[in-house]
Design an enzyme around this catalytic site. Structure first.
Site, PDB file in Angstrom:
ATOM      1  N   ASP A 110       0.878  -1.170   0.000  1.00 17.33           N
ATOM      2  CA  ASP A 110       0.000   0.000   0.000  1.00 17.33           C
ATOM      3  C   ASP A 110       0.917   1.221   0.000  1.00 17.33           C
ATOM      4  O   ASP A 110       1.082   1.884   1.008  1.00 17.33           O
ATOM      5  CB  ASP A 110      -0.914  -0.011   1.230  1.00 17.33           C
ATOM      6  CG  ASP A 110      -1.870   1.178   1.251  1.00 17.33           C
ATOM      7  OD1 ASP A 110      -2.037   1.818   0.197  1.00 17.33           O
ATOM      8  OD2 ASP A 110      -2.413   1.474   2.334  1.00 17.33           O
ATOM      9  N   ASN A 171      17.081  -5.824  -7.666  1.00 22.31           N
ATOM     10  CA  ASN A 171      15.919  -5.856  -6.776  1.00 22.31           C
ATOM     11  C   ASN A 171      14.599  -5.698  -7.529  1.00 22.31           C
ATOM     12  O   ASN A 171      13.739  -4.888  -7.159  1.00 22.31           O
ATOM     13  CB  ASN A 171      16.051  -4.751  -5.726  1.00 22.31           C
ATOM     14  CG  ASN A 171      16.044  -5.291  -4.312  1.00 22.31           C
ATOM     15  OD1 ASN A 171      15.473  -6.341  -4.047  1.00 22.31           O
ATOM     16  ND2 ASN A 171      16.681  -4.571  -3.413  1.00 22.31           N
ATOM     17  N   THR A 232      23.820 -13.387  -7.417  1.00 18.26           N
ATOM     18  CA  THR A 232      23.398 -14.242  -6.308  1.00 18.26           C
ATOM     19  C   THR A 232      22.541 -15.382  -6.843  1.00 18.26           C
ATOM     20  O   THR A 232      21.768 -15.209  -7.788  1.00 18.26           O
ATOM     21  CB  THR A 232      22.631 -13.438  -5.253  1.00 18.26           C
ATOM     22  OG1 THR A 232      21.534 -12.750  -5.861  1.00 18.26           O
ATOM     23  CG2 THR A 232      23.551 -12.418  -4.595  1.00 18.26           C
ATOM     24  N   GLY A 237      24.570 -20.012  -3.433  1.00 18.34           N
ATOM     25  CA  GLY A 237      25.609 -19.040  -3.125  1.00 18.34           C
ATOM     26  C   GLY A 237      25.699 -17.924  -4.147  1.00 18.34           C
ATOM     27  O   GLY A 237      24.746 -17.630  -4.865  1.00 18.34           O
ATOM     28  N   GLY A 261      14.523  -9.453   3.541  1.00 16.26           N
ATOM     29  CA  GLY A 261      15.705  -8.647   3.814  1.00 16.26           C
ATOM     30  C   GLY A 261      17.025  -9.378   3.685  1.00 16.26           C
ATOM     31  O   GLY A 261      18.082  -8.784   3.887  1.00 16.26           O
ATOM     32  N   ASP A 264      19.311  -7.792   1.056  1.00 16.30           N
ATOM     33  CA  ASP A 264      19.844  -6.520   1.540  1.00 16.30           C
ATOM     34  C   ASP A 264      20.956  -6.759   2.562  1.00 16.30           C
ATOM     35  O   ASP A 264      21.947  -6.026   2.597  1.00 16.30           O
ATOM     36  CB  ASP A 264      18.732  -5.689   2.182  1.00 16.30           C
ATOM     37  CG  ASP A 264      17.586  -5.425   1.228  1.00 16.30           C
ATOM     38  OD1 ASP A 264      17.833  -5.288   0.023  1.00 16.30           O
ATOM     39  OD2 ASP A 264      16.433  -5.366   1.705  1.00 16.30           O
TER      40      ASP A 264
END
Length: 321
Positions: A110, A171, A232, A237, A261, A264
């Site tokens: 939202d 991302n 990644t 790995g 997360g 990150d």
């Protein structure tokens, strides 16, 4: 002159609202509130590992906006926020419902018309970017609005002109834009990026790259001139290409309590170690170990210490008596 800040990040931070595990959003009476955003997650993770980290963004001058700033400060991050009129803007939120198989975990955003969608470079302390050793942002931010895309480009350009190392985590978020639109936007930004982090899946599905991680890294580095490409691969790995050399890193085993997360946290550990002068293999180890520790804690943030990360890398652990 030495850089005045180790790391500056730029992007949106939302409030994450989660019902207790096993409960549904449509029936719960309780919600846990936490701050969460890719770039601030990286700033927090790096700060907890010893980096001097600042986070740039825009928030409404409201209790919810101040709630985010207070939480980030509690982890050692210095927020530099453009404050918007609370009556004319809002904080983005997302709802996370943990569920076991076969239901899985669900995320509901939202975030439309959040304050950050109107942020412009002159509202932010761009001198902080120019004076930093490292600047980091992600592919989430340019997806939020045309204005955030323009501001992302402007900050990356400012960093490049000042000699600041620039990193970008792809991302990709399918709930924000389609792969074709995202790819065009990313590739416009790539000329302003030194270090690219990209999940192998996104490299294939968004950037239309074929082959294994090493082939993907070589192809991206050759076409766009990145100094470093880190691909990644989930439980397989990570692979990094730097100065023509390839480095591989396995994951460290972890009991997953909350996977949100994790990527990150990997970036935070990697960048924090590079800022301390570590080489690529060391940075990959620190990234992987920080990511493993993040999986053991609730929330978006990698709330850990250098000693804990070092213990993971050295194979120590167990009960702390």
């Amino acid at each position: 002159m030495a850089p005045m800040t180790d790391l500056v990040t730029f992007g949106e931070t939302m409030l994450r609202l989660s019902p207790p595990r096993g409960e549904r959003l449509e029936t719960t009476r309780d919600l846990t509130v936490q701050a969460g955003g890719a770039e601030s997650n990286v700033a927090v993770g790096a700060a907890r590992l010893g980096a001097d980290a600042r986070w740039l963004s825009k928030l409404p001058d409201s209790p919810l906006g101040r709630r985010i700033v207070t939480e980030l400060r509690s982890h050692g991050v210095r927020p530099d926020v453009a404050w918007a009129d609370a009556d004319a803007s809002r904080v983005g939120t997302y709802y996370l419902e943990h569920g076991g198989e076969p239901r899985g975990t669900n995320v509901i955003y939202d975030r439309a018309d959040a304050a950050i969608t109107t942020v412009e470079p002159d509202e932010l302390p761009t001198d902080a970017v120019a004076e930093a050793e490292w600047f980091h942002t992600t592919g989430i931010t340019p997806a939020l609005s045309e204005t955030t895309a323009e501001t992302t480009t402007a900050l990356l350009r400012t960093a490049g002109e000042a000699g600041t190392t620039r990193s970008f985590d792809l991302n990709y978020r399918a709930k924000l834009w389609d792969p074709e639109t995202a790819r065009a936007a990313y590739e416009e930004l790539f000329e302003h990026v030194d270090t690219l982090f990209v999940p192998r899946r996104d490299a294939r599905e968004v950037l239309d790259r074929e082959g294994g991680a090493v082939e993907i890294a070589h192809g991206l580095a050759t076409e766009f001139g990145f100094d470093t490409v880190v691909v990644t691969r989930g439980l397989e790995g990570a692979v990094a290409l730097h100065d023509g050399s390839v480095y591989e890193q396995d994951v460290y085993e972890a009991e997953t309590f909350d996977a949100i997360g994790t990527g990150d946290a990997f970036v935070a550990g990697f960048v924090a170690e590079r800022l301390r002068g570590g080489d690529l293999p060391a940075a990959l180890r620190w990234g992987s170990a920080t990511a493993a520790l993040k999986r053991t804690t609730d929330g978006d943030l990698a709330v850990t210490t250098r000693a804990e990360v070092r213990d993971v890398i050295e194979g120590e652990g167990g009960i702390d008596r």
